[in-house]
Design an enzyme around this catalytic site. Sequence first.
Site, PDB file in Angstrom:
ATOM      1  N   LYS A 290      -5.114 -25.385  12.573  1.00  0.00           N
ATOM      2  CA  LYS A 290      -3.764 -25.328  13.146  1.00  0.00           C
ATOM      3  C   LYS A 290      -2.729 -25.108  12.045  1.00  0.00           C
ATOM      4  O   LYS A 290      -3.015 -25.339  10.864  1.00  0.00           O
ATOM      5  CB  LYS A 290      -3.471 -26.630  13.901  1.00  0.00           C
ATOM      6  CG  LYS A 290      -3.444 -27.873  13.015  1.00  0.00           C
ATOM      7  CD  LYS A 290      -3.429 -29.149  13.850  1.00  0.00           C
ATOM      8  CE  LYS A 290      -3.368 -30.386  12.966  1.00  0.00           C
ATOM      9  NZ  LYS A 290      -3.635 -31.624  13.735  1.00  0.00           N
TER      10      LYS A 290
ATOM     11  N   ARG B 172       0.086 -40.681  22.037  1.00  0.00           N
ATOM     12  CA  ARG B 172       0.715 -39.376  21.849  1.00  0.00           C
ATOM     13  C   ARG B 172       0.423 -38.546  23.096  1.00  0.00           C
ATOM     14  O   ARG B 172       1.303 -38.316  23.907  1.00  0.00           O
ATOM     15  CB  ARG B 172       0.200 -38.709  20.560  1.00  0.00           C
ATOM     16  CG  ARG B 172       0.848 -37.358  20.283  1.00  0.00           C
ATOM     17  CD  ARG B 172       0.514 -36.824  18.901  1.00  0.00           C
ATOM     18  NE  ARG B 172      -0.895 -36.465  18.724  1.00  0.00           N
ATOM     19  CZ  ARG B 172      -1.382 -35.921  17.619  1.00  0.00           C
ATOM     20  NH1 ARG B 172      -0.580 -35.659  16.592  1.00  0.00           N
ATOM     21  NH2 ARG B 172      -2.665 -35.629  17.516  1.00  0.00           N
TER      22      ARG B 172
ATOM     23  N   HIS C 282      -8.119 -39.338  19.558  1.00  0.00           N
ATOM     24  CA  HIS C 282      -7.625 -39.145  18.192  1.00  0.00           C
ATOM     25  C   HIS C 282      -7.170 -40.492  17.647  1.00  0.00           C
ATOM     26  O   HIS C 282      -6.499 -41.253  18.351  1.00  0.00           O
ATOM     27  CB  HIS C 282      -6.462 -38.150  18.215  1.00  0.00           C
ATOM     28  CG  HIS C 282      -6.044 -37.660  16.855  1.00  0.00           C
ATOM     29  ND1 HIS C 282      -6.948 -37.217  15.908  1.00  0.00           N
ATOM     30  CD2 HIS C 282      -4.826 -37.549  16.287  1.00  0.00           C
ATOM     31  CE1 HIS C 282      -6.280 -36.848  14.821  1.00  0.00           C
ATOM     32  NE2 HIS C 282      -4.997 -37.042  15.014  1.00  0.00           N
TER      33      HIS C 282
ATOM     34  N   ARG D 251     -13.952 -33.438  13.693  1.00  0.00           N
ATOM     35  CA  ARG D 251     -12.874 -32.451  13.489  1.00  0.00           C
ATOM     36  C   ARG D 251     -12.319 -32.590  12.076  1.00  0.00           C
ATOM     37  O   ARG D 251     -11.655 -33.573  11.749  1.00  0.00           O
ATOM     38  CB  ARG D 251     -11.749 -32.675  14.518  1.00  0.00           C
ATOM     39  CG  ARG D 251     -12.233 -32.701  15.966  1.00  0.00           C
ATOM     40  CD  ARG D 251     -11.077 -32.793  16.945  1.00  0.00           C
ATOM     41  NE  ARG D 251     -10.259 -33.971  16.776  1.00  0.00           N
ATOM     42  CZ  ARG D 251     -10.426 -35.125  17.421  1.00  0.00           C
ATOM     43  NH1 ARG D 251     -11.408 -35.244  18.319  1.00  0.00           N
ATOM     44  NH2 ARG D 251      -9.622 -36.142  17.206  1.00  0.00           N
TER      45      ARG D 251
ATOM     46  N   TYR E  18      23.282 -25.917  -9.838  1.00  0.00           N
ATOM     47  CA  TYR E  18      24.349 -26.500  -9.015  1.00  0.00           C
ATOM     48  C   TYR E  18      24.598 -27.957  -9.395  1.00  0.00           C
ATOM     49  O   TYR E  18      23.653 -28.735  -9.503  1.00  0.00           O
ATOM     50  CB  TYR E  18      23.958 -26.441  -7.539  1.00  0.00           C
ATOM     51  CG  TYR E  18      23.901 -25.047  -6.974  1.00  0.00           C
ATOM     52  CD1 TYR E  18      25.030 -24.234  -6.964  1.00  0.00           C
ATOM     53  CD2 TYR E  18      22.722 -24.552  -6.440  1.00  0.00           C
ATOM     54  CE1 TYR E  18      24.974 -22.959  -6.434  1.00  0.00           C
ATOM     55  CE2 TYR E  18      22.659 -23.270  -5.904  1.00  0.00           C
ATOM     56  CZ  TYR E  18      23.785 -22.482  -5.899  1.00  0.00           C
ATOM     57  OH  TYR E  18      23.733 -21.238  -5.373  1.00  0.00           O
TER      58      TYR E  18
ATOM     59  N   CYS F 272      17.268 -24.764  -6.381  1.00  0.00           N
ATOM     60  CA  CYS F 272      18.116 -23.964  -5.494  1.00  0.00           C
ATOM     61  C   CYS F 272      17.282 -23.484  -4.302  1.00  0.00           C
ATOM     62  O   CYS F 272      16.095 -23.760  -4.211  1.00  0.00           O
ATOM     63  CB  CYS F 272      18.692 -22.768  -6.241  1.00  0.00           C
ATOM     64  SG  CYS F 272      19.424 -23.182  -7.830  1.00  0.00           S
ATOM     65  N   MET F 273      17.896 -22.745  -3.403  1.00  0.00           N
ATOM     66  CA  MET F 273      17.174 -22.285  -2.220  1.00  0.00           C
ATOM     67  C   MET F 273      16.008 -21.360  -2.591  1.00  0.00           C
ATOM     68  O   MET F 273      14.919 -21.454  -2.031  1.00  0.00           O
ATOM     69  CB  MET F 273      18.126 -21.563  -1.259  1.00  0.00           C
ATOM     70  CG  MET F 273      17.482 -21.215   0.074  1.00  0.00           C
ATOM     71  SD  MET F 273      18.578 -20.343   1.189  1.00  0.00           S
ATOM     72  CE  MET F 273      19.636 -21.651   1.750  1.00  0.00           C
ATOM     73  N   ASP F 274      16.234 -20.465  -3.563  1.00  0.00           N
ATOM     74  CA  ASP F 274      15.234 -19.438  -3.862  1.00  0.00           C
ATOM     75  C   ASP F 274      14.764 -19.432  -5.309  1.00  0.00           C
ATOM     76  O   ASP F 274      13.929 -18.612  -5.681  1.00  0.00           O
ATOM     77  CB  ASP F 274      15.823 -18.054  -3.555  1.00  0.00           C
ATOM     78  CG  ASP F 274      16.579 -18.059  -2.255  1.00  0.00           C
ATOM     79  OD1 ASP F 274      15.931 -18.269  -1.222  1.00  0.00           O
ATOM     80  OD2 ASP F 274      17.813 -17.886  -2.282  1.00  0.00           O
TER      81      ASP F 274
HETATM   82  C1  LIG Z   1      -4.671 -32.358  13.232  1.00  0.00           C
HETATM   83  C2  LIG Z   1      -5.740 -32.992  14.006  1.00  0.00           C
HETATM   84  C3  LIG Z   1      -6.993 -33.233  13.422  1.00  0.00           C
HETATM   85  C4  LIG Z   1      -7.269 -33.067  11.947  1.00  0.00           C
HETATM   86  O1  LIG Z   1      -6.831 -34.232  11.286  1.00  0.00           O
HETATM   87  P1  LIG Z   1      -7.013 -34.407   9.691  1.00  0.00           P
HETATM   88  O2  LIG Z   1      -6.531 -35.786   9.460  1.00  0.00           O
HETATM   89  O3  LIG Z   1      -6.172 -33.375   9.048  1.00  0.00           O
HETATM   90  O4  LIG Z   1      -8.462 -34.234   9.416  1.00  0.00           O
HETATM   91  C5  LIG Z   1      -7.999 -33.718  14.237  1.00  0.00           C
HETATM   92  N1  LIG Z   1      -7.771 -33.951  15.552  1.00  0.00           N
HETATM   93  C6  LIG Z   1      -6.580 -33.753  16.142  1.00  0.00           C
HETATM   94  C7  LIG Z   1      -6.403 -34.038  17.586  1.00  0.00           C
HETATM   95  C8  LIG Z   1      -5.511 -33.282  15.382  1.00  0.00           C
HETATM   96  O5  LIG Z   1      -4.312 -33.111  15.955  1.00  0.00           O
END
Ligand SMILES: *Cc1c(COP(=O)(O)O)cnc(C)c1O
Length: 427
Positions: free
Chosen positions: A85, A183, A212, A268, A312, A359-361
Amino acid sequence: MGFNAFSGAAGQDFSDLLRYTGERSEGRTADAQDCGAYSPEQLDAIVGPQRRWSWVEIDLSAIRNNVAVAKRRLSPGTRLMAVVKANAYGHGAVQVARTALSAGATQLAVATVSEGIQLRKAGIDAPVLVLSEPPIAAVPLLLRYNLMPSVYTSEFAVAYGEEADRHGLRAPFHLAINTGMNRIGVRFDEAVDFVRQIAFHRALEQVGTFTHFATADCAETLDFNMQLRRFKETIVSLRQVGVNPGLVHCANSAALLRYPETHMDMARLGISMYGFHPCPETRGYFDLRPALSVHARITAVNTPPMSEGVSYGMHYRSPGSVKICAVPIGYADGYARALSSRTSIIYDGHLCRQVGNICMDQCMFEVDLRSHGTHRRLDPHVGDEVLLVGAQNGVSVTIEDLCDVVGTIPHELCCALSLRMPKVYLR
Ligand SMILES: *Cc1c(COP(=O)(O)O)cnc(C)c1O
């Protein structure tokens, strides 16, 4: 309308003057675009670091190593889902997904429908899970691109099932269970009712069930254990009423590395795939290697006299006998302004103080010309390469170092650093 803001105090209106200069410069720009001196191919070949002297390097062999570390921790039958993601936490979703799949991951996870489509358009055909429930309006995209949603409202589930049914398609999904993070997900003690409620729909196919953890990376384990117990009990109750939960999964990086009892059918892997320890407790036990480093070239070298300021606000003043080097990276590139005067930049194998406000850039660093014992005198020039994150000659600046200064986690800094900077891949 906006030009009226430039009216002088005496009521004089400068808008004609402003409009006139604006048109002239626009005219010149258009001429230059049509001049025909360069072919589009020639221009397209000028890429990334040739356009601007700052870039992010991604070492894909580090990703392969980190996936292998995770695979070794899992028992042979447990699947690995690579979480890509947010453009693979800033590392580039397509490149990381391909690398992770070649190193032993078999499934992918994304946060949004568009992220899933990007993988499909790149020709990646592994199963892709969207980690939350998208709007019902996105259902045709899920079906067309074969993306599995997480499901936790009956409105979405029914709409998804009906749309699939209309076209003779299957509607595979993973049921998200809320075991205490609060969540998303169906609350653990309502899961059986929820599944019964949507069970009538023939196209819907529960191919996975997951939760999760909120605290798998924390020293304290009470809440973690409560979530794990609730999840296991939910899976048992689903099975008791004859529901096949599909692939059962709950482990993120921290749980994968710390708690083998969370592995179940699949784990995951997110942050640790990119080479970061989820918590201090895993340090020293797993050989994770960061894949990302940040590079730039010096664009200017100044020798301000003693007491002249830099950047700045001029919060830094030259002590004399220093050169001030500018590099083209700033807070718009994720190099947070809060790092100002509180980090180092590696030049020629030496840690040099970043000085003045970022700075920004652009930002500046100081090369001290006074001799340092046996050290050779540094002699910076325009075009010399520097490291803002990485290791060289036994010195290093890590993402974690920067996180400690600004008070955040590697996830956030990696995402921010990739937003504008080009990426260079090492295989
Ligand atoms: C982002 C996410 C993960 C990965 O988590 P990490 O701590 O980066 O390994 C796993 N499951 C869900 C639902 C997530 O949103």
